[in-house]
Write a protein that holds these residues in place. Structure first.
Motif, PDB file in Angstrom:
ATOM      1  N   LYS A   1      29.620   2.005 165.259  1.00 60.52           N
ATOM      2  CA  LYS A   1      30.671   1.121 164.754  1.00 60.52           C
ATOM      3  C   LYS A   1      31.877   1.216 165.667  1.00 60.52           C
ATOM      4  CE  LYS A   1      33.735   0.524 160.818  1.00 60.52           C
ATOM      5  NZ  LYS A   1      34.259   1.126 159.613  1.00 60.52           N
ATOM      6  N   THR A   2      32.556   0.068 165.839  1.00 57.83           N
ATOM      7  CA  THR A   2      33.804   0.075 166.609  1.00 57.83           C
ATOM      8  C   THR A   2      34.872  -0.703 165.856  1.00 57.83           C
ATOM      9  OG1 THR A   2      33.320  -1.947 167.856  1.00 57.83           O
ATOM     10  CG2 THR A   2      32.585   0.134 168.828  1.00 57.83           C
ATOM     11  N   GLU A   3      36.108  -0.380 166.150  1.00 59.23           N
ATOM     12  CA  GLU A   3      37.256  -1.142 165.666  1.00 59.23           C
ATOM     13  C   GLU A   3      38.186  -1.292 166.864  1.00 59.23           C
ATOM     14  OE1 GLU A   3      40.837  -0.811 162.391  1.00 59.23           O
ATOM     15  OE2 GLU A   3      38.935   0.206 162.000  1.00 59.23           O
ATOM     16  N   THR A   4      38.506  -2.537 167.216  1.00 60.50           N
ATOM     17  CA  THR A   4      39.288  -2.797 168.421  1.00 60.50           C
ATOM     18  C   THR A   4      40.708  -3.218 168.055  1.00 60.50           C
ATOM     19  OG1 THR A   4      37.296  -3.498 169.590  1.00 60.50           O
ATOM     20  CG2 THR A   4      39.401  -4.159 170.546  1.00 60.50           C
ATOM     21  N   LEU A   5      41.671  -2.541 168.661  1.00 62.89           N
ATOM     22  CA  LEU A   5      43.080  -2.847 168.468  1.00 62.89           C
ATOM     23  C   LEU A   5      43.611  -3.420 169.778  1.00 62.89           C
ATOM     24  CD1 LEU A   5      44.010   0.570 166.844  1.00 62.89           C
ATOM     25  CD2 LEU A   5      43.365  -1.539 165.660  1.00 62.89           C
ATOM     26  N   ILE A   6      44.031  -4.668 169.779  1.00 66.54           N
ATOM     27  CA  ILE A   6      44.586  -5.301 170.968  1.00 66.54           C
ATOM     28  C   ILE A   6      46.074  -4.981 171.033  1.00 66.54           C
ATOM     29  CG2 ILE A   6      45.033  -7.492 172.149  1.00 66.54           C
ATOM     30  CD1 ILE A   6      42.091  -6.820 172.029  1.00 66.54           C
ATOM     31  N   ALA A   7      46.516  -4.509 172.177  1.00 66.32           N
ATOM     32  CA  ALA A   7      47.931  -4.162 172.351  1.00 66.32           C
ATOM     33  C   ALA A   7      48.728  -5.416 172.687  1.00 66.32           C
ATOM     34  CB  ALA A   7      48.075  -3.135 173.469  1.00 66.32           C
ATOM     35  N   PHE A   8      49.862  -5.585 172.026  1.00 63.01           N
ATOM     36  CA  PHE A   8      50.760  -6.701 172.305  1.00 63.01           C
ATOM     37  C   PHE A   8      51.817  -6.321 173.329  1.00 63.01           C
ATOM     38  CE2 PHE A   8      49.716  -7.894 167.769  1.00 63.01           C
ATOM     39  CZ  PHE A   8      48.833  -8.890 168.126  1.00 63.01           C
ATOM     40  N   LYS A   9      52.380  -5.134 173.183  1.00 62.05           N
ATOM     41  CA  LYS A   9      53.461  -4.702 174.053  1.00 62.05           C
ATOM     42  C   LYS A   9      53.370  -3.188 174.224  1.00 62.05           C
ATOM     43  CE  LYS A   9      58.440  -4.994 174.653  1.00 62.05           C
ATOM     44  NZ  LYS A   9      59.695  -5.563 174.191  1.00 62.05           N
ATOM     45  N   ALA A  10      53.628  -2.727 175.447  1.00 61.92           N
ATOM     46  CA  ALA A  10      53.588  -1.293 175.727  1.00 61.92           C
ATOM     47  C   ALA A  10      55.003  -0.723 175.729  1.00 61.92           C
ATOM     48  CB  ALA A  10      52.935  -1.043 177.079  1.00 61.92           C
ATOM     49  N   TYR A  11      55.155   0.401 175.082  1.00 61.17           N
ATOM     50  CA  TYR A  11      56.407   1.148 175.096  1.00 61.17           C
ATOM     51  C   TYR A  11      56.083   2.479 175.764  1.00 61.17           C
ATOM     52  CZ  TYR A  11      57.818  -2.277 171.639  1.00 61.17           C
ATOM     53  OH  TYR A  11      58.119  -3.446 170.994  1.00 61.17           O
ATOM     54  N   SER A  12      56.642   2.709 176.934  1.00 63.53           N
ATOM     55  CA  SER A  12      56.292   3.901 177.681  1.00 63.53           C
ATOM     56  C   SER A  12      57.417   4.292 178.621  1.00 63.53           C
ATOM     57  CB  SER A  12      55.020   3.641 178.490  1.00 63.53           C
ATOM     58  OG  SER A  12      54.721   4.741 179.306  1.00 63.53           O
ATOM     59  N   LYS A  13      57.461   5.561 178.952  1.00 67.98           N
ATOM     60  CA  LYS A  13      58.393   6.043 179.960  1.00 67.98           C
ATOM     61  C   LYS A  13      57.899   5.690 181.359  1.00 67.98           C
ATOM     62  CE  LYS A  13      60.013   9.978 177.292  1.00 67.98           C
ATOM     63  NZ  LYS A  13      60.151  11.436 177.242  1.00 67.98           N
TER      64      LYS A  13
ATOM     65  N   ASN B   1      32.707   5.063 166.365  1.00 70.85           N
ATOM     66  CA  ASN B   1      31.856   6.030 165.676  1.00 70.85           C
ATOM     67  C   ASN B   1      30.505   6.052 166.379  1.00 70.85           C
ATOM     68  OD1 ASN B   1      33.473   5.038 162.847  1.00 70.85           O
ATOM     69  ND2 ASN B   1      33.220   7.213 163.250  1.00 70.85           N
ATOM     70  N   VAL B   2      29.994   7.263 166.606  1.00 66.69           N
ATOM     71  CA  VAL B   2      28.723   7.417 167.309  1.00 66.69           C
ATOM     72  C   VAL B   2      27.767   8.256 166.478  1.00 66.69           C
ATOM     73  CG1 VAL B   2      29.879   7.236 169.543  1.00 66.69           C
ATOM     74  CG2 VAL B   2      29.417   9.490 168.592  1.00 66.69           C
TER      75      VAL B   2
ATOM     76  N   VAL C   1      38.062  12.648 169.447  1.00 65.89           N
ATOM     77  CA  VAL C   1      39.147  12.847 168.488  1.00 65.89           C
ATOM     78  C   VAL C   1      38.604  13.328 167.153  1.00 65.89           C
ATOM     79  CG1 VAL C   1      40.630  11.103 169.562  1.00 65.89           C
ATOM     80  CG2 VAL C   1      39.057  10.411 167.746  1.00 65.89           C
ATOM     81  N   GLY C   2      39.500  13.886 166.355  1.00 68.66           N
ATOM     82  CA  GLY C   2      39.161  14.265 164.991  1.00 68.66           C
ATOM     83  C   GLY C   2      39.596  13.160 164.052  1.00 68.66           C
ATOM     84  N   GLY C   3      39.015  13.123 162.878  1.00 68.62           N
ATOM     85  CA  GLY C   3      39.387  12.101 161.904  1.00 68.62           C
ATOM     86  C   GLY C   3      38.230  11.163 161.619  1.00 68.62           C
ATOM     87  N   ARG C   4      38.555   9.951 161.219  1.00 66.65           N
ATOM     88  CA  ARG C   4      37.524   8.963 160.842  1.00 66.65           C
ATOM     89  C   ARG C   4      36.649   8.527 162.005  1.00 66.65           C
ATOM     90  NH1 ARG C   4      39.509   3.738 157.914  1.00 66.65           N
ATOM     91  NH2 ARG C   4      39.582   3.314 160.113  1.00 66.65           N
ATOM     92  N   PHE C   5      37.165   8.614 163.222  1.00 67.66           N
ATOM     93  CA  PHE C   5      36.438   8.148 164.395  1.00 67.66           C
ATOM     94  C   PHE C   5      36.091   9.319 165.290  1.00 67.66           C
ATOM     95  CE2 PHE C   5      38.844   4.599 162.789  1.00 67.66           C
ATOM     96  CZ  PHE C   5      37.883   3.590 162.771  1.00 67.66           C
ATOM     97  N   ASP C   6      35.077   9.112 166.129  1.00 68.23           N
ATOM     98  CA  ASP C   6      34.605  10.157 167.039  1.00 68.23           C
ATOM     99  C   ASP C   6      35.232  10.051 168.424  1.00 68.23           C
ATOM    100  OD1 ASP C   6      32.677  11.181 165.127  1.00 68.23           O
ATOM    101  OD2 ASP C   6      31.532   9.352 165.536  1.00 68.23           O
ATOM    102  N   LEU C   7      35.395   8.813 168.890  1.00 70.62           N
ATOM    103  CA  LEU C   7      35.925   8.563 170.229  1.00 70.62           C
ATOM    104  C   LEU C   7      36.987   7.480 170.187  1.00 70.62           C
ATOM    105  CD1 LEU C   7      32.552   8.360 172.238  1.00 70.62           C
ATOM    106  CD2 LEU C   7      34.196  10.249 172.278  1.00 70.62           C
ATOM    107  N   VAL C   8      37.910   7.534 171.140  1.00 78.53           N
ATOM    108  CA  VAL C   8      38.888   6.474 171.349  1.00 78.53           C
ATOM    109  C   VAL C   8      38.808   6.092 172.825  1.00 78.53           C
ATOM    110  CG1 VAL C   8      41.336   5.853 171.389  1.00 78.53           C
ATOM    111  CG2 VAL C   8      40.434   7.265 169.531  1.00 78.53           C
TER     112      VAL C   8
END
Length: 94
Positions: A68-80, A9-10, A34-41
């Protein structure tokens, strides 16, 4: 490779300015408005947890206008795509 998604959030009216500052930082792979609760990702990809901690808790929070920030640490990537190989270009393996 350590990956995190940081929700940010900024201050009103400063999204573009702050996004441009973030994307210039080493370790910040992408920044999305982005739209929603946060401004940037921000998508962060670094080699170690220590680099992640420094980037998120020291360098990012020094940017004036981040509220304000909220950090999500990735455990595993699922991708093509083979993300590890894509982001390891130019990185020396020990």
């Amino acid at each position: 490779m350590v990956t995190a998604i940081v929700l940010i959030n900024v201050q009103h009216g400063r999204i573009n300015e702050i996004a441009e500052q973030l994307v210039e930082m080493d370790g910040v792979a992408e920044v999305y408005s982005v739209g929603g609760r946060f401004d940037l990702v921000a998508i962060i990809r670094v080699k170690t947890n220590e680099q992640m901690a420094d980037l998120v808790t020291n360098r990012m929070l020094r940017i004036d206008g981040i509220e304000k920030t909220e950090t999500l640490i990735a455990f595993k990537a699922y991708s093509k795509h083979d993300l590890e190989r894509m982001f390891a270009i130019g990185i020396e393996r020990a």
